[in-house]
Design a protein around this motif. Structure first.
Motif: not given
Length: 285
Positions: A40-51
């Protein structure tokens, strides 16, 4: 990229991203990492998507630039640095039709996406897409902070990716460029229950570090580029920022800032061939 181009992105974003990413039309799960249901890493940025309007070109760019490989899930590609999933790539050919601009979306882990979306509204932000269940991912909502930077909140159905020290070719963290850093810190601390501290001892409030349980995962700073709108910029760890920047240009990208020395580490702001900006930074962990 200027404020006008970002506003165009937002309009195209809601047209394309809603159809592709925030829908159940895929018929496939879209895993973001090897999940264990316990992290659990609540509040953290955990993923990045490129559109992007050209996934094939984007994959070729990052494959040649960083050696990333890709696993395809119908209209969604997962980028791997070695064996570690690091990003998703979503294609929408209608996105910014006739324009060379793509966009990154950072996702923050939350315990309850519905409650977080409501809180974001109450604190002056916007909910651009209401929380939606996506098979294999969890409950996701696209939101915007009060200064206009958009991101997503993710209630992950299988736990969060484990925190680990970034290797070269992996994301270190993400920076929020905003018109009012102190107000942004207050907003994100409130809606995501995270801790931020000023960089250095002067307390000037020009740069804030976002702290997770194990690692620092982000920063908030005043917009350093003229005519730029508030935006989340992902930061990639590299061994040679100048070399990567030069290579990016040869592969069709561009250099917007630098390379320059920041706190003893070289950093450069570069773009993909389709215009998605990201930072590359050397870092001696």
């Amino acid at each position: 990229m200027n404020a006008n181009s970002i506003n165009i992105v937002k309009r195209g974003f809601l047209l394309g991203l809603m159809v592709l990413f925030f829908s159940s039309a895929f018929g496939q799960t879209m895993p973001i990492a090897k999940l264990d249901n316990e992290t659990s890493r609540k509040g953290e940025i955990v993923w990045i998507d490129l559109i992007t309007n050209d996934a094939r070109a984007s994959k070729k760019f990052f494959s040649n630039l960083l050696g990333w490989s890709f696993k395809n899930h119908e209209a969604y590609d997962v980028a791997l640095s070695g064996t570690k999933p690091v990003s998703g790539i979503i294609e929408d050919q209608e996105l910014l039709k006739g324009s060379k601009t793509s966009y990154w979306v950072v996702s923050a882990s939350v315990k309850d996406a519905v409650a977080t979306a409501k809180k974001i509204k109450s604190k002056g932000g916007k909910v651009l897409s209401e929380p939606m269940e996506i098979s294999g991912r969890g409950t996701v909502a696209l939101v915007e902070d009060p200064q206009g930077a958009f991101f997503s909140v993710l209630e992950n159905s299988s736990g969060d990716p484990k925190a680990s020290a970034p290797r070269n070719g992996e994301w270190m963290w993400a920076e929020l460029w905003t018109s009012d850093p102190k107000a942004a810190v207050s907003f994100y601390a409130d809606v995501l229950s995270i801790t931020a501290k000023p960089l250095g001892n002067d307390g000037g409030g020009e740069y804030f570090i976002l702290k997770g349980d194990t690692y620092e995962f982000g920063g908030i700073t005043k917009i350093p580029v003229k005519d730029e709108a508030p935006i989340w910029i992902p930061v990639l760890r590299v061994e040679d920022a100048a070399g990567i920047a030069d290579k990016a240009v040869k592969l069709g990208g561009s250099i917007l800032i630098g390379p320059a020395s920041v706190a003893g580490n070289k950093v450069a702001l570069i773009t993909t061939p389709s215009g998605a900006p990201f930072l590359v930074q050397e870092w001696d962990l």
